[in-house]
Write a protein that holds these residues in place. Structure first.
Motif, PDB file in Angstrom:
ATOM      1  N   ALA A  12       1.011  -1.297  -0.335  1.00  0.00           N
ATOM      2  CA  ALA A  12      -0.205  -0.304  -0.678  1.00  0.00           C
ATOM      3  C   ALA A  12       0.425   1.294  -0.182  1.00  0.00           C
ATOM      4  O   ALA A  12       2.326   1.268   0.652  1.00  0.00           O
ATOM      5  CB  ALA A  12      -0.681  -0.062   1.111  1.00  0.00           C
ATOM      6  N   PHE A  13       0.545   2.613  -0.455  1.00  0.00           N
ATOM      7  CA  PHE A  13       0.988   3.657   0.084  1.00  0.00           C
ATOM      8  C   PHE A  13       1.941   3.716  -1.433  1.00  0.00           C
ATOM      9  O   PHE A  13       2.402   4.245  -1.605  1.00  0.00           O
ATOM     10  CB  PHE A  13       1.400   4.453   1.082  1.00  0.00           C
ATOM     11  N   THR A  14       1.850   2.459  -2.579  1.00  0.00           N
ATOM     12  CA  THR A  14       2.553   2.676  -4.212  1.00  0.00           C
ATOM     13  C   THR A  14       1.967   2.097  -5.022  1.00  0.00           C
ATOM     14  O   THR A  14       0.532   1.566  -5.009  1.00  0.00           O
ATOM     15  CB  THR A  14       4.236   1.675  -3.559  1.00  0.00           C
ATOM     16  N   HIS A  15       2.488   2.556  -6.527  1.00  0.00           N
ATOM     17  CA  HIS A  15       2.158   1.826  -7.139  1.00  0.00           C
ATOM     18  C   HIS A  15       3.501   1.105  -7.978  1.00  0.00           C
ATOM     19  O   HIS A  15       3.051   0.411  -8.855  1.00  0.00           O
ATOM     20  CB  HIS A  15       1.677   3.067  -8.247  1.00  0.00           C
ATOM     21  N   ASP A  16       4.116   0.576  -7.030  1.00  0.00           N
ATOM     22  CA  ASP A  16       5.625  -0.346  -7.622  1.00  0.00           C
ATOM     23  C   ASP A  16       5.597  -1.016  -6.468  1.00  0.00           C
ATOM     24  O   ASP A  16       5.422  -1.073  -5.389  1.00  0.00           O
ATOM     25  CB  ASP A  16       6.445   0.577  -7.446  1.00  0.00           C
ATOM     26  N   PRO A  17       5.169  -2.823  -6.791  1.00  0.00           N
ATOM     27  CA  PRO A  17       5.155  -3.729  -5.949  1.00  0.00           C
ATOM     28  C   PRO A  17       6.353  -3.613  -4.866  1.00  0.00           C
ATOM     29  O   PRO A  17       7.015  -4.231  -4.153  1.00  0.00           O
ATOM     30  CB  PRO A  17       5.350  -5.090  -6.649  1.00  0.00           C
ATOM     31  N   ALA A  18       8.075  -3.040  -5.593  1.00  0.00           N
ATOM     32  CA  ALA A  18       9.315  -3.020  -4.840  1.00  0.00           C
ATOM     33  C   ALA A  18       8.742  -1.843  -3.943  1.00  0.00           C
ATOM     34  O   ALA A  18       9.568  -1.699  -2.600  1.00  0.00           O
ATOM     35  CB  ALA A  18      10.330  -2.026  -5.790  1.00  0.00           C
ATOM     36  N   GLY A  19       8.229  -1.300  -3.458  1.00  0.00           N
ATOM     37  CA  GLY A  19       8.038   0.015  -2.508  1.00  0.00           C
ATOM     38  C   GLY A  19       7.222   0.132  -1.917  1.00  0.00           C
ATOM     39  O   GLY A  19       6.353  -1.792  -1.723  1.00  0.00           O
ATOM     40  N   GLY A  20       6.229   0.598  -1.332  1.00  0.00           N
ATOM     41  CA  GLY A  20       4.951   0.919  -0.176  1.00  0.00           C
ATOM     42  C   GLY A  20       5.399  -0.064   1.375  1.00  0.00           C
ATOM     43  O   GLY A  20       6.215  -1.154   1.274  1.00  0.00           O
ATOM     44  N   ASN A  21       3.972  -0.698   1.458  1.00  0.00           N
ATOM     45  CA  ASN A  21       4.196  -1.263   3.218  1.00  0.00           C
ATOM     46  C   ASN A  21       3.491  -2.663   2.330  1.00  0.00           C
ATOM     47  O   ASN A  21       1.878  -2.279   2.531  1.00  0.00           O
ATOM     48  CB  ASN A  21       3.992  -0.224   3.738  1.00  0.00           C
ATOM     49  N   PRO A  22       3.791  -3.588   2.598  1.00  0.00           N
ATOM     50  CA  PRO A  22       3.198  -4.804   2.652  1.00  0.00           C
ATOM     51  C   PRO A  22       2.365  -5.268   3.526  1.00  0.00           C
ATOM     52  O   PRO A  22       2.478  -4.644   5.129  1.00  0.00           O
ATOM     53  CB  PRO A  22       4.182  -5.934   2.808  1.00  0.00           C
ATOM     54  N   ALA A  23       1.323  -5.553   3.186  1.00  0.00           N
ATOM     55  CA  ALA A  23      -0.350  -5.657   3.958  1.00  0.00           C
ATOM     56  C   ALA A  23      -0.846  -7.377   3.848  1.00  0.00           C
ATOM     57  O   ALA A  23      -0.419  -7.590   2.467  1.00  0.00           O
ATOM     58  CB  ALA A  23      -1.298  -5.223   4.001  1.00  0.00           C
ATOM     59  N   GLY A  24      -0.703  -8.495   4.029  1.00  0.00           N
ATOM     60  CA  GLY A  24      -1.598  -9.358   4.312  1.00  0.00           C
ATOM     61  C   GLY A  24      -3.060  -9.035   4.288  1.00  0.00           C
ATOM     62  O   GLY A  24      -3.313  -8.382   4.697  1.00  0.00           O
ATOM     63  N   ILE A  25      -3.649 -10.061   3.571  1.00  0.00           N
ATOM     64  CA  ILE A  25      -6.002  -9.661   3.557  1.00  0.00           C
ATOM     65  C   ILE A  25      -6.293 -11.120   3.444  1.00  0.00           C
ATOM     66  O   ILE A  25      -5.827 -12.010   2.542  1.00  0.00           O
ATOM     67  CB  ILE A  25      -5.963  -8.617   2.540  1.00  0.00           C
ATOM     68  N   GLU A 221      10.965  -1.651  11.866  1.00  0.00           N
ATOM     69  CA  GLU A 221       9.620   0.062  11.101  1.00  0.00           C
ATOM     70  C   GLU A 221       8.645  -0.308  10.030  1.00  0.00           C
ATOM     71  O   GLU A 221       9.180  -1.021   9.460  1.00  0.00           O
ATOM     72  CB  GLU A 221      10.999   0.551  10.807  1.00  0.00           C
ATOM     73  N   ASP A 222       7.814   0.612  10.554  1.00  0.00           N
ATOM     74  CA  ASP A 222       7.137   0.661   8.996  1.00  0.00           C
ATOM     75  C   ASP A 222       7.726   1.205   7.482  1.00  0.00           C
ATOM     76  O   ASP A 222       7.624   2.609   7.688  1.00  0.00           O
ATOM     77  CB  ASP A 222       5.191   0.999   9.103  1.00  0.00           C
ATOM     78  N   PRO A 223       7.571   1.048   6.657  1.00  0.00           N
ATOM     79  CA  PRO A 223       7.879   1.217   5.368  1.00  0.00           C
ATOM     80  C   PRO A 223       6.169   3.045   4.732  1.00  0.00           C
ATOM     81  O   PRO A 223       6.864   2.548   4.400  1.00  0.00           O
ATOM     82  CB  PRO A 223       8.331   0.473   3.928  1.00  0.00           C
ATOM     83  N   ALA A 224       5.138   2.577   5.748  1.00  0.00           N
ATOM     84  CA  ALA A 224       4.357   3.414   5.160  1.00  0.00           C
ATOM     85  C   ALA A 224       3.376   3.278   6.142  1.00  0.00           C
ATOM     86  O   ALA A 224       2.694   2.062   6.577  1.00  0.00           O
ATOM     87  CB  ALA A 224       3.935   3.039   4.448  1.00  0.00           C
ATOM     88  N   MET A 254      14.690   2.632   4.250  1.00  0.00           N
ATOM     89  CA  MET A 254      13.972   1.158   4.114  1.00  0.00           C
ATOM     90  C   MET A 254      14.334   0.461   2.900  1.00  0.00           C
ATOM     91  O   MET A 254      13.759  -0.772   2.090  1.00  0.00           O
ATOM     92  CB  MET A 254      13.150   0.961   4.634  1.00  0.00           C
ATOM     93  N   GLY A 255      14.369   1.014   1.319  1.00  0.00           N
ATOM     94  CA  GLY A 255      14.344   0.647   0.155  1.00  0.00           C
ATOM     95  C   GLY A 255      13.169   0.174  -0.212  1.00  0.00           C
ATOM     96  O   GLY A 255      12.914  -0.674  -1.411  1.00  0.00           O
ATOM     97  N   ARG A 256      12.042   0.852   0.488  1.00  0.00           N
ATOM     98  CA  ARG A 256      10.645   0.864   0.144  1.00  0.00           C
ATOM     99  C   ARG A 256      10.005   2.208   0.221  1.00  0.00           C
ATOM    100  O   ARG A 256       8.576   2.653   1.269  1.00  0.00           O
ATOM    101  CB  ARG A 256       9.723   0.006   0.934  1.00  0.00           C
ATOM    102  N   PRO A 257       9.965   2.737  -0.642  1.00  0.00           N
ATOM    103  CA  PRO A 257       9.829   4.048  -0.846  1.00  0.00           C
ATOM    104  C   PRO A 257       8.195   4.202  -1.806  1.00  0.00           C
ATOM    105  O   PRO A 257       7.432   3.320  -1.885  1.00  0.00           O
ATOM    106  CB  PRO A 257      10.825   4.572  -1.839  1.00  0.00           C
ATOM    107  N   SER A 258       7.434   5.057  -0.314  1.00  0.00           N
ATOM    108  CA  SER A 258       5.501   5.425   0.070  1.00  0.00           C
ATOM    109  C   SER A 258       5.951   6.892  -0.053  1.00  0.00           C
ATOM    110  O   SER A 258       6.769   7.024   0.223  1.00  0.00           O
ATOM    111  CB  SER A 258       5.767   4.962   1.298  1.00  0.00           C
ATOM    112  N   GLY A 274      -4.618   8.674   1.845  1.00  0.00           N
ATOM    113  CA  GLY A 274      -5.279   8.083   1.011  1.00  0.00           C
ATOM    114  C   GLY A 274      -4.175   7.704   0.164  1.00  0.00           C
ATOM    115  O   GLY A 274      -2.455   8.030  -0.649  1.00  0.00           O
ATOM    116  N   GLY A 275      -4.239   6.801  -0.954  1.00  0.00           N
ATOM    117  CA  GLY A 275      -2.698   6.685  -2.017  1.00  0.00           C
ATOM    118  C   GLY A 275      -3.399   4.624  -2.373  1.00  0.00           C
ATOM    119  O   GLY A 275      -4.421   4.697  -2.011  1.00  0.00           O
ATOM    120  N   GLY A 276      -2.093   4.317  -3.287  1.00  0.00           N
ATOM    121  CA  GLY A 276      -2.590   3.062  -4.989  1.00  0.00           C
ATOM    122  C   GLY A 276      -2.101   1.903  -3.562  1.00  0.00           C
ATOM    123  O   GLY A 276      -1.636   1.753  -2.244  1.00  0.00           O
ATOM    124  N   ALA A 277      -2.048   0.567  -4.316  1.00  0.00           N
ATOM    125  CA  ALA A 277      -2.336  -0.329  -3.452  1.00  0.00           C
ATOM    126  C   ALA A 277      -1.842  -1.649  -4.936  1.00  0.00           C
ATOM    127  O   ALA A 277      -3.079  -1.425  -5.892  1.00  0.00           O
ATOM    128  CB  ALA A 277      -2.328  -1.376  -2.333  1.00  0.00           C
TER     129      ALA A 277
END
Length: 292
Positions: A12-25, A221-224, A254-258, A274-277
């Motif tokens: 989340a908070f990215t449009h690139d799988p290499a960025g943002g904060n991963p979440a399980g759903i 640490e959380d990346p977003a 952290m290398g995961r820009p958000s 707001g943001g993308g995922a």
């Protein structure tokens, strides 16, 4: 039972799988116990996994719970954004309502420049000055001094669904150099009921950089951190400073820009974040180096 549960993985908070904060759903957690949800969250290894435990007959209102690897959390912003994007992919865009332990969260989903985005509206925010003892304990665990803080932004404890200690770094270099005592900070945060420590540096009134230690969830640490961004909007509202709309940049160190787009808390004390995922393609538990 947990081996048969489908866990979607989005960042989340990215449009690139290499960025943002991963979440399980987990879209169907109706039959899962608290212990099973915690077990799944620990197996997934992300900072939070969201579990949809109920939905209304019309399919737009959901009961959502959030589990970190080490504990249940009342509210998680990035997992909310990720879950809303997943639901919008299946149900179509529009408004969703999430009933959380922190209260009802409204999430609006839309297509913006061919990209699916979600924007949450927080519960009412609040913010108060941090006590001298609270501040001293936190700085000691972080390895920071009072001289490392920006005097333009007083230390506060801010709420946007959960509580966060908010500290302003005097420089970008101070923010980048984060090497804290994990167990000491977890102990301080547990005693005071803080979910993360929101460390930030102001580049301008429209652009802030942030880092969020999260040891109480078993995460370095959380990346977003959408919940912290919501609380931060309330913090700026109380101070009466900043722009009504601004961007929070997080995860860079952290290398995961958000990128989190924030509208400062309105008169009713709510903040929009707001943001993308996008989906992640991972195998196994999906652990990353940011988790203990």
């Amino acid at each position: 039972m947990t081996s048969n549960v489908e866990v979607l993985r989005y960042t989340a908070f990215t449009h690139d799988p290499a960025g943002g904060n991963p979440a399980g759903i987990v879209l169907d957690a109706r039959e899962l116990s608290d212990g099973e949800m915690l077990e799944i969250a620990a197996e997934v290894g992300y900072s939070e996994t969201a579990f949809v435990t109920e939905r209304d007959d019309e399919g737009r209102t959901f009961r959502v719970r959030y589990f970190a690897p080490a504990a249940e959390i009342d509210f998680c912003g990035h997992a909310t954004i990720a879950t809303a994007v997943v639901l919008a992919e299946r149900l179509g865009t529009g408004r969703l309502l999430f009933d959380t332990d922190a209260g009802r969260i409204t999430v609006d989903t839309e297509i913006d420049d061919d990209t699916l985005r979600a924007t949450l509206t927080s519960v009412p925010t609040r913010s108060r000055p941090a006590g001298e003892e609270e501040l001293a304990e936190a700085l000691a665990a972080l390895g920071w001094s009072r001289g490392d803080l920006d005097p333009a932004f007083p230390p506060h404890v801010a709420f946007g669904g959960v509580e966060h200690l908010v500290l302003a770094a005097a420089s970008r270099e101070r923010l980048a150099d984060l090497d804290y005592d994990f167990e000491a900070l977890r102990s301080v945060m547990t005693r005071h009921g803080w979910t993360t420590v929101n460390l930030f540096w102001r580049e301008s009134d429209e652009r802030f950089h942030a880092r969020n230690p999260f040891p109480v969830g078993g995460v370095v640490e959380d990346p977003a951190t959408g919940a912290a961004a919501a609380a931060f909007g309330g913090y700026l509202r109380v101070l009466g400073t900043g722009s009504d709309e601004f961007t929070v940049i997080q995860g860079v160190d952290m290398g995961r820009p958000s990128t989190l787009k924030v509208s400062i808390a309105s008169q009713d004390g709510r903040t929009r974040v707001g943001g993308g995922a996008v989906p992640l393609e991972v195998s196994g538990g999906g652990h990353t180096s940011s988790y203990e």
